[in-house]
Design an enzyme around this catalytic site. Sequence first.
Site: not given
Length: 624
Positions: A24, A27-30, A47, A141
């Site tokens: 769904i 992102g840059g990390m997960a 995640k 963030d």
Amino acid sequence: MMDLNQNNLAGVIFGGRYRIDDRIGKGGMAVVFRAIDLMDGSRVAVKILRQELLYDDEFIRRFDVEAKAASSLRHPNIVRVLDVGEEDGLRYMVMEYVDGTTLKELITQQGRLPWETAVPIAIQIGLAMEHAHANGIVHRDIKPHNILITPDLVARVTDFGIARAASANTITVTGGSALGSVHYFSPEQARGGLVGEKSDIYSLGILLYEMLTGQVPFDGDSAVAIAIQHLQDFPEPPAARVPDLPGGLSDIVLKCIQKSPDKRYRDVRALVDELDAFMVEPGGLYGQVEGGSDLAASTVTMPSVGPDTRFDRLKEMENVIRRRRRRRVRDVVLSLLLFLGLLAGLGYGLSYGYTWLLAILNPGQVDEFRVENYVSLNINDVKQQLDRAGVTYEVKLVRSDTIQRDIIMEQSIKPGMTVIPGSITVLTLTVSSGSDTIRLRDYAGLNFRLVEVELREQMGLTVTIRRELSPSYSKDAVIRTEPGAGNDIPRNGEVQLVVSDGLSSVVIPDILGKTREEVLSLLEAAGLQVGSDIVVGGDLELDKQVLLACDPMPGTEVLALAKVSLVFGSLEDWNLSLTPQPTPTEPPTPTPTEPPTPTPLPTASPTPTEPPAPTPTEPSTPTE
């Protein structure tokens, strides 16, 4: 290792209970997947850290920070982390599933949001940040990508991947760019400066600016160009871009994004209060900056940056700041070490002063114990010796790849020194737990059944459960582990889960007329606490005290852990309270009476009589 691909992961079960359905988001990390919790059938979000980052210590740390930060927060506007684990080499966390869209997608779809919609969303985000700040966590963030909006416009904050405790006030700079999203981070983040709660206020102000205008206030061709704008430029007021926007709301946004943190709102609560007031009276005066605004000026707390600044100059500025910071840290560390040294000396002085005092007050009753060299000895043998002598000690387990398990590595008191058994002096023994150990993480707030499964089945630990009443944790939530989080224990070791029993309703037991010992025992058994404790009748020995009264009274239903006020007295006082005393009465006062008034007798009235009827006579016979 599994590939983070929707087709490959669909149907895969993580942690023995979370079945992946579809992807769904990413992102840059997960990468985030929708999943089903097979234990209760609920929908969750899983995640998973991206594969290329599995060997990057920095991103693994950020992933773990997010799990720890979010799992410690309980707020309706924050997405909760439910579980964390590893499956086939993939690190994952399980979160609440929020049926909705991101705030960024909402802004993209609508262009800009009406202020009647944007302000309530900002208030909800502010309330979430207030809760995080109250728990010592700065998000760092805040951006629309990290805000989920439900169909009924409830905002849920997520992604605490670079959150940090408020006391850790510097931000890591990696590869020349500050962690955080360049369009939304604060000037202090842009230069790697001090980061605190007011940095989240700045980011929330930028976010509110974008909701109201449909555009971010600062944009450019590169991250460095945008960072420099945060440092030196001031954007066009929102009201100038949206003419029908109330001026007070525009001023609130401008106060949030002041360059100097001191000129922003003092905390998130102050911002939320002003937004609440604006919703009630949009025409009011808001967003007033003490000492004047930073309009078109560089921040007071940061060096100005010229318009021709290049990335190298920004890097040079950051390097100077880092060198100054290192010098400050060095000075602080030296001062701290000196302070700790003085504190340790004071502690030893107090300890031996206490020992000396005991020896004077109790001559012949205090036996000194000479501490030996326990390093390299087995802790089990040493514990027997210390227990026999009555010495107070504690054991600290530390993982070691070179020293055998249960072998003492260090001791806090040097050999040859003496201590008094039973005194406040504590001998700390650092013991090797061997290389095959497990470090306990913080499970506080998680459902104990999930934690028990992880500890028992995945880690091979023996788990025992102990329940406690708790006003802070819901029923069945883990309060703490014993040993606590961060401790290393052997893989076949034992851990105790202290689990919340919540705060159920209890009834004040029948305690009137009972002795103090009985009263305290009954209250403890019922999960109640002692409030005020009064003894009437002067100095009365404890074993002769009887409860005369209490508040609330026996039979009253209250929440567990409620405090009960007690009044004690003697048994004679109690007996007197039970024996009804005759109430003296005044002799009856005779009521004066009037002398009797003679009642006149009725006068007999003569009864009328009929006149006698004439007796008829025979007519006389005429005589011849």
